[in-house]
Write an enzyme that holds these catalytic residues in place. Structure first.
Site, PDB file in Angstrom:
ATOM      1  N   GLY A 355       3.282  -5.398   6.762  1.00 13.61           N
ATOM      2  CA  GLY A 355       2.910  -4.336   5.771  1.00 13.61           C
ATOM      3  C   GLY A 355       2.660  -5.650   4.550  1.00 13.61           C
ATOM      4  CB  THR A 356       0.578  -8.137   4.605  1.00 15.12           C
ATOM      5  OG1 THR A 356       1.877  -8.171   5.144  1.00 15.12           O
ATOM      6  CG2 THR A 356      -0.116  -9.451   4.731  1.00 15.12           C
ATOM      7  CB  VAL A 357      -2.907  -8.681   0.069  1.00 22.08           C
ATOM      8  CG1 VAL A 357      -2.380  -7.451  -0.669  1.00 22.08           C
ATOM      9  CG2 VAL A 357      -2.256  -9.940  -0.479  1.00 22.08           C
TER      10      VAL A 357
END
Length: 537
Positions: A355, A356-357
C-alpha cells in the site's frame, strides 16, 4: 460552487496513451507529475525529475508515502541499469526477546515498535549526487512550495485520507499518535476533495534535507528531533541508528521473458517473486489473454512464487537459499510441473541449495528511472515527529518474531520489503520503467503488466487498464469489479475461491513509460484506479 460528489463516476471513461519526445513523468498524482516535468524543462534529467516527483508526492499524496519512507530505484543511464536499495534497517537496540518480554506475540502494525530507519531522504541525495544535473535544492523546490502554500486534494487522495482518519480516530488513543492528528487533521477532520491542505513543518523539513543533502536528517538537527521524540516515548530508534545509515547500490536481478529482460531489485525486496512466477510462465504458450486457461496458469504460478518468496526472502545475506537457485530453469520446470487443472493449496518448494507511490520518468537523452517509495501501510506507523511533517514508516511490521524464520527480527537487519520498481529492456536497449504499487499486489501486478505487454501486445495504457486479479491466501483469489463474470465462474469451477470486490483500489496503481529505440518517442500510460497522470514534453 456547483454541488457534486468527487467520488461518484457512473459512466465508463477512457484514457489514451500519452506521447512525448523530450521527457515524460508518470505517477499517481497530477501535480506531482507536473512538478517532475517542470524540472525537465528547467534542464534537469530523468533522475532530477524522479527526485522532484518523489519529494512532491510526500506532500501531494501523504496517504501512501512520506519523508519517513523507504525507497528503491532502477536507473537506466548511458546504456546500463543501476539499482538503489534505500530501505532502512531495524534499530540496534530492539530484539525478539525484548518484544516478547513486553507482551508481543507478533510485530504490531502501528506505534513505535515497527519503525525502522527511513531511507528515502538518503535516496534523494544519493541519486542527485551520482546522476543528477541540477542542485538538490532546485529539484526539491516544487515540493517545498506545495507544502508551504498548500494544494487542493484530488479525489482518490481524499478518499484514502478520510478512510485513514476514520480508522485512526478509533485506534490511535495513545499520546504518541496526537501529532498525526495535528499534522493531517488540523481542523478536527480529514480534508475533502478540493479542500486546501498545507504543512509548514513539512516544507521546513524538505528545505533542510535539500540544503544539507539529507545530512540534517541523518546526522543533524532533524536527527536530533527524531531521537528526542523516541526517547520521550521509550522507543527504539536513535540518532546513532540514523547516523549509521547509507543506501546501497546493488546489481539488479532479471529473467529473460520471451526475449525481454525483466529487471527487479534483489532481496530484501519481493521483486524476486515476480521473476519466479514469470520464469514458470515462460514455459507456456499463451495465445489469448481473456481465457480461463491463461488466468488459471497465471494464478497458480503466482501462488507458488509467493510461497517461495514468503518462506525465503529477507535481507540477502540472511537468506538460506540463493537467488540464482530460485531462478534456474530447472527449478522453474519443477514448480511448473505442479500446475494442473485444479487450484493448488500453495506450499514453498525446496530449491537446490547452492500500500506506496510509484513513478516513472524519462528524458530526451535516453535516461529513465523506475522509482518507488512508501511508508508501507498508508500513513505508516501513525508516528509523526512534531513540527516536522515527518510521518514514520512501519516497515518493521513484516518482521517475524519466530526465531526459526528467515525474516526474523534482528538488530540492524532489513526486513522483507513489499515495494518494488520494475524495468524492461531488450538486447542492449531500454524499453522502459514500469511498476504497480500496493503491498503484496506488486509482484502480481508486475507479472500481469509484463504479460499484457509481451504476450498480448497491449499498449501501455491498455496494459494498465486491463482487469486485475490478486491471490490473497490459500485458494482465495480476489478480482476487481470489471473482471469478466464468465471467467470468474469458470475459475471457481477449477477450485479457486473467487471474491469479487467493490473497489479497485486494492489492485494496485501502476505507471508505464516505453521508449522507441529508433525515434526516441516516449509512450506513457497511467493508472485509472487513482488520480494518475502522464506529464509529457
Amino acid at each position: 460552487m456547483v454541488d457534486y460528489d468527487a467520488q461518484y463516476y457512473p459512466y465508463a471513461s477512457r484514457r489514451n496513451v500519452v506521447y512525448g519526445r523530450n521527457g515524460m513523468v508518470a505517477t499517481s498524482q497530477p501535480l506531482a507529475a507536473e512538478a517532475g516535468r517542470d524540472i525537465l524543462k528547467q534542464g534537469g534529467n530523468a533522475i532530477d525529475a524522479a527526485i522532484a516527483t518523489a519529494a512532491a508526492l510526500t506532500v501531494l499524496e501523504p496517504t501512501s508515502n512520506g519523508i519517513g519512507s523507504d525507497a528503491f530505484a532502477l536507473v537506466w543511464v548511458d546504456g546500463k541499469i543501476h539499482g538503489l536499495n534505500a530501505s532502512g534497517y531495524a534499530p540496534q537496540n530492539i530484539s525478539v526477546d525484548q518484544l516478547k518480554e513486553a507482551g508481543y506475540d507478533e510485530m504490531p502494525t502501528f506505534g513505535k515498535v515497527p519503525v525502522t530507519v527511513p531511507g528515502t531522504p538518503a535516496a534523494w541525495a544519493e541519486l542527485s549526487e551520482k546522476f543528477g544535473k541540477l542542485p538538490l535544492i532546485d529539484v526539491m523546490e516544487p515540493a517545498i512550495t506545495y507544502a508551504e502554500q498548500g494544494y487542493p486534494l484530488s479525489p482518490t487522495l481524499a478518499f484514502h485520507w478520510k478512510a485513514a482518519y476514520n480508522k485512526f480516530t478509533k485506534t490511535f488513543q495513545d499520546d504518541i499518535f496526537k501529532h498525526w492528528f495535528e499534522t493531517f487533521a488540523p481542523d478536527g477532520r480529514a480534508p475533502e476533495a478540493g479542500d486546501l491542505w498545507s504543512s509548514q513543518g513539512h516544507a521546513d523539513t524538505l528545505r533542510k534535507i535539500a540544503e544539507t543533502k539529507a545530512e540534517s536528517f541523518y546526522r543533524g538537527e532533524l536527527a536530533d528531533q527524531i531521537d528526542d521524540f523516541f526517547k520521550q516515548h521509550d522507543g527504539y530508534l536513535t540518532k546513532e541508528d540514523l547516523a549509521g545509515y547509507k543506501p546501497e547500490w546493488v546489481d539488479p536481478i532479471k529473467v529473460n521473458y520471451r526475449g525481454y529482460d525483466v529487471w527487479e531489485i534483489p532481496p530484501n525486496g519481493q521483486g524476486l517473486i515476480a521473476l519466479i512466477a514469470l520464469n514458470m510462465l515462460k514455459g507456456y504458450e499463451f495465445t489469448e489473454k481473456d481465457s480461463v486457461d491463461t488466468y488459471h496458469k497465471q494464478i497458480e504460478a503466482m501462488k507458488l512464487a509467493f510461497s517461495d518468496g514468503l518462506e525465503y526472502i529477507t535481507q540477502q545475506d540472511h537468506m538460506n537459499v540463493s537467488i540464482e537457485d530460485l531462478l534456474t530453469d530447472q527449478y522453474a520446470a519443477q514448480r511448473r510441473s505442479l500446475i494442473g487443472d485444479e487450484a493448488l493449496q500453495p506450499e514453498a518448494g525446496e530449491p537446490p541449495r547452492g500500500g506506496t507511490v510509484y513513478l516513472s520518468t524519462a528524458d530526451g537523452e535516453g535516461n529513465m528511472v523506475s522509482f518507488i517509495q512508501s511508508n508501507y501501510m498508508g500513513f505508516g506507523s501513525g508516528v509523526v515527529i512534531p513540527g516536522t511533517g515527518i510521518a514514520m514508516q512501519n516497515r518493521g511490521h513484516t518482521f517475524s518474531l519466530d526465531e526459526n524464520h528467515a525474516n526474523v527480527l534482528k538488530p540492524g537487519k532489513q526486513t522483507f520489503h513489499t515495494i518494488i520498481p520494475g524495468f524492461l529492456s531488450k538486447g542492449d536497449q531500454p524499453v522502459g520503467p514500469f511498476g504497480v504499487m500496493g503491498g503484496f499486489m506488486q509482484p502480481q501486478g508486475h507479472a500481469q503488466v509484463v504479460m499484457n505487454t509481451v504476450d498480448f501486445h497491449l499498449n501501455p495504457q491498455a496494459a494498465l487498464d486491463a482487469p486485475r486479479w490478486q491471490w490473497a491466501e490459500g485458494k482465495t483469489v480476489k478480482v476487481e469489479p470489471t473482471f469478466p463474470d464468465h471467467i470468474a465462474q469458470a475459475l471457481q469451477r477449477k477450485g479457486h475461491q473467487i471474491q469479487k470486490t467493490l473497489y479497485p483500489y486494492e489492485f494496485g496503481r501502476g505507471q508505464i513509460i516505453w521508449r522507441d529505440p529508433e525515434t526516441g518517442v516516449l509512450a506513457g500510460g497511467t493508472e485509472p484506479r487513482t488520480d494518475g497522470d502522464v506529464a509529457a514534453w
